[in-house]
Design a protein around this motif. Structure first.
Motif: not given
Length: 236
Positions: A192-195, A227-230
């Motif tokens: 679960v990403r922040d690109n 978004p980007g966080h579980w």
């Protein structure tokens, strides 16, 4: 930089299980899992509002599913304008052969049906296709089970050890996702990403889980509240 986890059984030993996490610019709108293509009855999927194509699509009658992941590829040749790849999953579930060109950015296409699964790769130059062998596998922006992809090296064994039996088969895999969120979302090991720190405007926005066999196909969907966080998602 989406991620797919897939478990392919030995022939005749159960359904194919798949978990797909989508990374996208949150400002690029989408339609949640549903019958989002009136001209394609019986096809469900996640539709891109801008271009009209699919990230993931499934044909309920043929029990076929396809999901598209970005793959690293060179810039297109001078004078070549890239086209949307959203039609590729839709063509795949319709059984239409996939023939990318220089106008198609790189991708990995995972296709599943009652007989098993395959991955079609396009790096902007060469097309390849591989049948996925029985076992638990992961794929992201490079090859299947690529050991140099940090999230695969970090978590594939955990997914392989998690049972996927019963109607809530996906719950143990969600537990692995929860555990993976112990690293920062911009860590190379994160699923679960922040690109954005890597130069891409994409974050993990949603996930789908699918089970495919000769008896049918079941696809479920959830969005991350941030978004980007579980968070403790509920697949429906």
């Amino acid at each position: 930089m989406c991620t797919v986890v897939i478990r392919v059984p030995e022939p005749g030993e159960g359904p194919v299980r798949l978990l797909a996490v989508r990374d996208e610019d949150p400002d690029r709108g989408w339609m949640p899992l549903g019958e989002n293509w009136p001209d394609r009855p019986g096809v469900v999927g996640v539709r891109d509002r801008r271009a009209g194509g699919a990230w993931l699509a499934a044909d309920l009658a043929s029990h076929r599913l396809a999901v598209l992941l970005n793959r690293r590829s060179p810039e297109p040749p001078d004078g070549v304008q890239l086209i949307s790849r959203g039609g590729i999953p839709l063509d795949a579930v319709a059984g239409i052969p996939i023939a990318p060109t220089a106008a198609t950015a790189g991708f990995n296409l995972v296709t599943v049906d009652a007989s098993g699964a395959s991955v079609l790769t396009w790096d902007g130059v060469e097309r390849g296709e591989t049948r996925i062998p029985p076992g638990t596998h992961m794929i992201a922006h490079e090859g299947l089970d690529d050991p140099a992809t940090a999230r695969i090296a970090a978590w594939r064994d955990a997914f392989a050890l998690a049972p996927t039996d019963g109607p809530d088969w996906f719950v143990p895999w969600l537990e692995v996702l929860r555990a993976s969120a112990g690293v920062d979302p911009d860590d190379e090991r994160a699923i679960v990403r922040d690109n954005r720190p890597l130069g891409y405007p994409t974050l993990s926005t949603l996930l789908c889980a699918a089970s495919t066999s000769a008896d049918g196909i079941d696809v479920r969907y959830a969005e991350f509240a941030e978004p980007g966080h579980w968070d403790a998602v509920t697949l429906r």
